[in-house]
Structures are given as structure tokens and as C-alpha cells.
Design a protein around this motif. Structure first.
Motif, PDB file in Angstrom:
ATOM      1  N   LYS A 152       0.832  -1.216   0.000  1.00 42.63           N
ATOM      2  CA  LYS A 152       0.000   0.000   0.000  1.00 42.63           C
ATOM      3  C   LYS A 152       0.865   1.265   0.000  1.00 42.63           C
ATOM      4  CE  LYS A 152      -4.105  -1.893   2.289  1.00 42.63           C
ATOM      5  NZ  LYS A 152      -4.968  -1.832   3.501  1.00 42.63           N
ATOM      6  N   VAL A 153       1.964   1.216   0.767  1.00 41.98           N
ATOM      7  CA  VAL A 153       2.892   2.357   0.796  1.00 41.98           C
ATOM      8  C   VAL A 153       3.514   2.557  -0.586  1.00 41.98           C
ATOM      9  CG1 VAL A 153       5.089   3.209   1.713  1.00 41.98           C
ATOM     10  CG2 VAL A 153       3.401   2.194   3.261  1.00 41.98           C
ATOM     11  N   GLU A 154       3.935   1.469  -1.215  1.00 45.87           N
ATOM     12  CA  GLU A 154       4.569   1.546  -2.534  1.00 45.87           C
ATOM     13  C   GLU A 154       3.600   2.028  -3.610  1.00 45.87           C
ATOM     14  OE1 GLU A 154       7.929  -1.984  -1.958  1.00 45.87           O
ATOM     15  OE2 GLU A 154       5.984  -2.461  -2.847  1.00 45.87           O
ATOM     16  N   ARG A 155       2.309   1.754  -3.422  1.00 49.47           N
ATOM     17  CA  ARG A 155       1.314   2.243  -4.387  1.00 49.47           C
ATOM     18  C   ARG A 155       0.847   3.660  -4.072  1.00 49.47           C
ATOM     19  NH1 ARG A 155      -0.967  -3.198  -3.877  1.00 49.47           N
ATOM     20  NH2 ARG A 155      -2.516  -2.346  -2.415  1.00 49.47           N
ATOM     21  N   GLY A 156       1.304   4.198  -2.939  1.00 51.46           N
ATOM     22  CA  GLY A 156       0.924   5.546  -2.560  1.00 51.46           C
ATOM     23  C   GLY A 156      -0.448   5.639  -1.924  1.00 51.46           C
ATOM     24  N   GLU A 157      -0.995   4.528  -1.503  1.00 54.18           N
ATOM     25  CA  GLU A 157      -2.335   4.528  -0.905  1.00 54.18           C
ATOM     26  C   GLU A 157      -2.301   4.996   0.542  1.00 54.18           C
ATOM     27  OE1 GLU A 157      -4.017   0.663  -1.380  1.00 54.18           O
ATOM     28  OE2 GLU A 157      -3.674   0.619  -3.544  1.00 54.18           O
ATOM     29  N   ILE A 158      -1.173   4.740   1.230  1.00 57.12           N
ATOM     30  CA  ILE A 158      -0.996   5.208   2.608  1.00 57.12           C
ATOM     31  C   ILE A 158       0.435   5.710   2.749  1.00 57.12           C
ATOM     32  CG2 ILE A 158      -2.714   3.611   3.582  1.00 57.12           C
ATOM     33  CD1 ILE A 158      -0.369   1.864   4.512  1.00 57.12           C
ATOM     34  N   SER A 159       0.667   6.485   3.807  1.00 58.98           N
ATOM     35  CA  SER A 159       2.027   6.973   4.057  1.00 58.98           C
ATOM     36  C   SER A 159       2.740   5.977   4.972  1.00 58.98           C
ATOM     37  CB  SER A 159       1.995   8.356   4.715  1.00 58.98           C
ATOM     38  OG  SER A 159       1.300   8.300   5.941  1.00 58.98           O
ATOM     39  N   GLY A 160       4.054   5.914   4.850  1.00 60.48           N
ATOM     40  CA  GLY A 160       4.818   4.999   5.679  1.00 60.48           C
ATOM     41  C   GLY A 160       6.255   4.933   5.220  1.00 60.48           C
ATOM     42  N   ASN A 161       7.066   4.246   6.000  1.00 56.82           N
ATOM     43  CA  ASN A 161       8.498   4.118   5.720  1.00 56.82           C
ATOM     44  C   ASN A 161       8.776   2.708   5.192  1.00 56.82           C
ATOM     45  OD1 ASN A 161      11.291   3.754   5.836  1.00 56.82           O
ATOM     46  ND2 ASN A 161      11.511   5.160   7.575  1.00 56.82           N
ATOM     47  N   PRO A 162       8.995   2.561   3.878  1.00 57.33           N
ATOM     48  CA  PRO A 162       9.234   1.224   3.308  1.00 57.33           C
ATOM     49  C   PRO A 162      10.404   0.497   3.954  1.00 57.33           C
ATOM     50  CG  PRO A 162       8.850   2.825   1.565  1.00 57.33           C
ATOM     51  CD  PRO A 162       9.001   3.600   2.838  1.00 57.33           C
ATOM     52  N   ARG A 163      11.492   1.212   4.225  1.00 57.95           N
ATOM     53  CA  ARG A 163      12.668   0.571   4.818  1.00 57.95           C
ATOM     54  C   ARG A 163      12.368   0.000   6.203  1.00 57.95           C
ATOM     55  NH1 ARG A 163      18.375   3.678   3.739  1.00 57.95           N
ATOM     56  NH2 ARG A 163      18.557   3.178   1.513  1.00 57.95           N
ATOM     57  N   LYS A 164      11.595   0.748   6.967  1.00 56.12           N
ATOM     58  CA  LYS A 164      11.245   0.299   8.307  1.00 56.12           C
ATOM     59  C   LYS A 164      10.362  -0.949   8.240  1.00 56.12           C
ATOM     60  CE  LYS A 164       9.121   1.745  12.636  1.00 56.12           C
ATOM     61  NZ  LYS A 164       8.389   2.809  13.371  1.00 56.12           N
ATOM     62  N   LEU A 165       9.407  -0.931   7.313  1.00 57.41           N
ATOM     63  CA  LEU A 165       8.524  -2.088   7.147  1.00 57.41           C
ATOM     64  C   LEU A 165       9.315  -3.322   6.712  1.00 57.41           C
ATOM     65  CD1 LEU A 165       5.471  -0.393   5.401  1.00 57.41           C
ATOM     66  CD2 LEU A 165       5.483  -1.427   7.678  1.00 57.41           C
ATOM     67  N   GLU A 166      10.236  -3.146   5.763  1.00 58.67           N
ATOM     68  CA  GLU A 166      11.060  -4.266   5.303  1.00 58.67           C
ATOM     69  C   GLU A 166      11.931  -4.805   6.432  1.00 58.67           C
ATOM     70  OE1 GLU A 166      13.148  -2.684   1.992  1.00 58.67           O
ATOM     71  OE2 GLU A 166      11.527  -3.077   0.560  1.00 58.67           O
ATOM     72  N   SER A 167      12.452  -3.902   7.264  1.00 61.46           N
ATOM     73  CA  SER A 167      13.279  -4.309   8.394  1.00 61.46           C
ATOM     74  C   SER A 167      12.463  -5.134   9.402  1.00 61.46           C
ATOM     75  CB  SER A 167      13.858  -3.066   9.086  1.00 61.46           C
ATOM     76  OG  SER A 167      14.616  -3.436  10.217  1.00 61.46           O
ATOM     77  N   GLU A 168      11.227  -4.716   9.642  1.00 62.92           N
ATOM     78  CA  GLU A 168      10.362  -5.446  10.575  1.00 62.92           C
ATOM     79  C   GLU A 168      10.016  -6.830  10.027  1.00 62.92           C
ATOM     80  OE1 GLU A 168       6.961  -3.087  11.521  1.00 62.92           O
ATOM     81  OE2 GLU A 168       8.127  -1.448  12.364  1.00 62.92           O
TER      82      GLU A 168
END
Length: 341
Positions: A160-176
Motif C-alpha cells: 500500500k505504501v509503494e502504491r501511494g495509498e498510505i504513508s509509511g516508511n518502506p525501509r522500516k517495514l522491510e526491516s520489521e
């Protein structure tokens, strides 16, 4: 060795033919050349084609009612220890099945034309499979569930972050996601084990389709009989009936051991498994009283089921709980076929 016997599923939702089950057993042959395909076999023949199996089972159902099973499915699953001992040799597995089916026939407390039932009275077809996949009831899947669920949630958030549907930190999500994958208790080559993934190690097992009717299509032979070996008076004469499952399971195990000079460990034995169900305390004491080397192997087998043994030195008030835990641990290992029976 884990052996199970299941009746054909009956009812409106299920086919009356053995065709669906035979097709299911052909799944490992998909995409293989004729030379590499695995064929069915019986007591005397190899290279039996699927259509011959269907014809043989479906054509051997005289006088059976619609709601009665026309065949039974027997699954024989040697442990990885047993498979390693015979070097996963398919010819040895076939030889074992043929010996075990003699024990199957001998476990019926019946006579045909005044003679005890023997393997020539049994109509069956068997097939070796070499792969197993993880299912939802496996220990690895159950204990990974919380991690898999959270990983799936975070991957969905990342998309969803990558599609721009919501805001967020991709790196943080990948790390989790990576941290959860590292922390998950069960992995294969770094990947969290999920349903459908193929199991590692030797996974050979045998499926057997055995007709409910004898080879002459005259007598009904049910391994699912509610009667143990006994005699009953019918129409003024004594008639034998029943099937001894314990005898079949135990003698099949003995046949394997004798045929391949296999030194069976306590936790692998059918006698120990039966004791576990009937008297967990006695089973626990038997486990504790093993010699050093056998105990070491026994504990290793149990741990390879993916669980830890309960602490053995417990106060009296907690001993009952330990027995229950041990019973659960061993039974789970048995069903996962890491241990065997």
C-alpha cells in the motif's frame, strides 16, 4: 513407522469410484517422462497403470451398499531413521509392503472356504510417493502462525505504501518483516515455513488402495470392523469375525525390523506408543529407564519432532502435568512422522 487405515469417503459429495483417489496419487507424476514415472504395484506385479487400478477396485464391489466404503486407504510412513537405514531404496519399500500386506491378511479373524485369509485373498494396489508438503496441522505451521500472520500484514502495508495509498516508511517495514522472519521458529533455507512448502529430508511413504471385497469379489473384508477377533453364532453355526489392528500394526513393524535388521528405538515402537495412550506414567518411566545410548537417541528423535521435553525433575504436584506434556509431545511427533508410529 506410522500406519493409518481410512475408509473411502462416502456420501453425495464424494465419488463412488476410486478414480479421484487414483488421480490424486498421480500428482507426483505430473510433467515426468514415462521412464521417470512411479507406477502402482501389488503383491506380484509392478508397473500397473492407473486405469488398471480404477478398473480393479471399481469392478470388485459386488453386493456392497451405496453407503458402504468400496475400498480402504492404508498409508505407511517410515520415519527418516528407517528410510535412512534402507537408503530410501524403493525396491526395499516394495518388499516391505508385500510383507506387511501378508500381515494385513493374517489380521482378519475370518475364513474363506474353511481356510484362514491369506494375501492372495486380498485385492490391493500400492504406490510410493517421495514428497510431503506442510499442512495447517503440522507443528511448524502452528508455531509459525503468529509470525506468518504479522509478516503478511506488514507485506500488505508495504504494498500500500509503494502504491501511494498510505504513508509509511518502506525501509522500516522491510526491516520489521526481516526481523520477524529471523525470529520465526521454523524455516527452510531462511524462509518461514508455510502451508504447501515441501518438507526437507527423506519423505518417502506408501499409499495402498485395498478393496473392501476379497479377490474373488465374494466376501466382504473390512479392516474398519468394530469387532475385534471373536466368534458369533449366526444361523445356528459359529462364525469368525473381526480385524486385529494392533496385530497388523505391530507385526508390520516387526516385519520391517526383521527384513532390514533395523534396531528400533523405544520411542519408535508400537508397544511404546500404545503404552503412551493407555498409561503415560508408565511410558515416562520406561523412557527414563533406558540405557544411556538408547535414551540419547530417544530424546534426539523427540526433539526432532520440533518440541522440547518437559523438565524431568519436578515436584510431585507437577508430575501429572509433565506426563500430559510428554504425551502431547510424543503424539505430535508421531503424527508429524518425524518419529514414526
Amino acid at each position: 513407522m506410522y500406519i493409518s487405515i481410512s475408509p473411502q469417503k462416502t456420501g453425495a459429495a464424494f465419488s463412488k469410484s476410486a478414480g479421484d483417489f487414483v488421480s490424486y496419487l498421480e500428482k507426483e507424476n505430473a510433467g515426468k517422462s514415462l521412464l521417470k514415472k512411479e507406477y502402482f504395484f501389488n503383491q506380484y506385479e509392478d508397473n500397473i497403470q492407473p486405469y488398471e487400478v480404477i478398473k480393479g477396485i471399481d469392478g470388485n464391489t459386488a453386493k456392497l451398499k451405496n453407503k458402504e466404503p468400496k475400498y480402504y486407504s492404508i498409508t505407511m510412513s517410515p520415519s527418516q531413521y528407517e528410510l535412512k537405514h534402507i537408503r530410501n531404496n524403493p525396491e526395499k519399500l516394495k518388499a516391505f509392503v508385500r510383507d506387511a500386506m501378508k500381515e494385513y491378511a493374517g489380521s482378519f479373524n475370518r475364513e474363506i472356504n474353511g481356510k484362514p485369509i491369506n494375501v492372495d485373498d486380498i485385492k490391493y494396489y500400492a504406490k510410493i510417493e517421495y514428497e510431503r508438503s506442510y499442512k495447517s496441522n503440522d507443528v511448524a505451521i502452528r508455531e509459525n502462525k503468529a509470525y506468518s500472520k504479522q509478516i503478511a500484514h506488514l507485506k500488505n502495508e508495504l504494498r500500500k505504501v509503494e502504491r501511494g495509498e498510505i504513508s509509511g516508511n518502506p525501509r522500516k517495514l522491510e526491516s520489521e518483516i526481516q526481523k520477524l522472519a529471523r525470529d520465526a521458529p521454523y524455516k527452510i533455507r531462511g524462509k518461514v515455513i508455510e502451508p504447501g512448502m515441501k518438507k526437507e529430508g527423506l519423505q518417502s511413504h506408501i499409499h495402498i488402495i485395498v478393496s473392501r471385497k476379497d479377490a474373488s469379489n465374494t466376501y466382504s473384508l473390512s479392516p474398519g470392523s468394530k469387532y475385534k477377533a471373536s466368534e458369533v453364532e449366526m444361523h445356528g453355526k459359529m462364525v469368525k469375525r473381526g480385524f486385529e489392528r494392533d496385530r497388523f500394526f505391530q507385526n508390520s513393524e516387526k516385519a520391517f525390523d526383521k527384513m532390514f535388521q533395523y534396531n528400533r528405538n523405544y520411542v519408535e515402537s508400537y508397544a511404546a506408543k500404545k503404552m503412551l495412550s493407555k498409561d503415560p506414567k508408565q511410558y515416562f518411566l520406561g523412557l527414563r529407564n533406558l540405557g544411556f545410548n538408547e535414551k540419547k537417541i530417544a530424546f534426539k528423535m523427540i526433539r526432532q519432532a520440533g518440541l522440547q521435553l518437559p523438565v524431568l525433575n519436578l515436584p510431585t504436584s507437577k508430575v501429572g502435568f509433565a506426563y500430559k506434556q510428554l504425551k502431547r509431545i510424543i503424539e505430535t511427533g508421531i503424527k508429524s512422522s518425524s518419529i514414526g508410529y
